[in-house]
Design a protein around this motif. Structure first.
Motif, mmCIF file in Angstrom:
data_model
loop_
_atom_site.group_PDB
_atom_site.id
_atom_site.type_symbol
_atom_site.label_atom_id
_atom_site.label_comp_id
_atom_site.label_asym_id
_atom_site.label_seq_id
_atom_site.Cartn_x
_atom_site.Cartn_y
_atom_site.Cartn_z
ATOM 1 N N VAL A 23 0.851 -1.185 0.000
ATOM 2 C CA VAL A 23 0.000 0.000 0.000
ATOM 3 C C VAL A 23 0.886 1.234 0.000
ATOM 4 N N ASP A 25 -3.376 5.715 1.300
ATOM 5 C CA ASP A 25 -4.651 5.218 1.790
ATOM 6 C C ASP A 25 -5.434 6.407 2.340
ATOM 7 N N LEU A 80 -1.934 1.031 -4.568
ATOM 8 C CA LEU A 80 -1.196 -0.202 -4.298
ATOM 9 C C LEU A 80 -0.185 -0.445 -5.397
ATOM 10 N N MET A 118 -4.597 -7.119 -0.788
ATOM 11 C CA MET A 118 -4.298 -5.774 -0.290
ATOM 12 C C MET A 118 -5.542 -4.891 -0.279
#
Length: 127
Positions: free
Chosen positions: A16, A19, A26, A112
């Motif tokens: 990652v 976020d 990602l 992920m």
């Protein structure tokens, strides 16, 4: 984020990258594509950090899937492509390319994404 050394001795970053409440960025490393017959497409393009995929919680355009991933960084020929999060097929706009993210990269990407979208079953159902 994980690191591993590639064949050229360079560091390859995966994981990652960003976020927020609206999206997640990602990277899986260099993109690997597979044709419908299962043959891999090999292209000479080496990049230390690979492609970056962005998945929005609420994309204005739900095509090719809802949600789907956008390639927002990496090799020029991949930036702008979208990825169906059920079939792993790559799209250029609304045009299916007949190419797929390799199964192991798709599985890693899905792993992920899952924590970011706990209310969505991933990979998306295709039927």
């Amino acid at each position: 984020m994980s690191q591993r050394e590639n064949d050229e001795g360079e560091r390859d970053f995966r994981g990652v990258l960003g976020d927020t409440s609206d999206y997640v960025d990602l990277t899986l490393g260099a993109i690997e594509m597979v044709l419908p017959n299962g043959h891999y497409i090999l292209e000479e393009d080496y990049r230390v950090s690979g492609e970056v995929w962005r998945v929005h919680k609420g994309d204005a355009d739900p095509y090719p899937s809802n949600p789907h991933a956008h390639c927002v960084g990496g090799a020029k020929r991949f930036v702008g492509l979208t990825l169906h999060l059920g079939t792993a097929e790559l799209y250029d706009g609304r045009k299916a390319l007949g190419r797929f993210l390799s199964p192991h990269q798709f599985d890693r990407l899905i792993e992920m994404i899952r924590p970011k979208f706990p209310s969505i079953t991933l990979p998306l159902p295709t039927a």
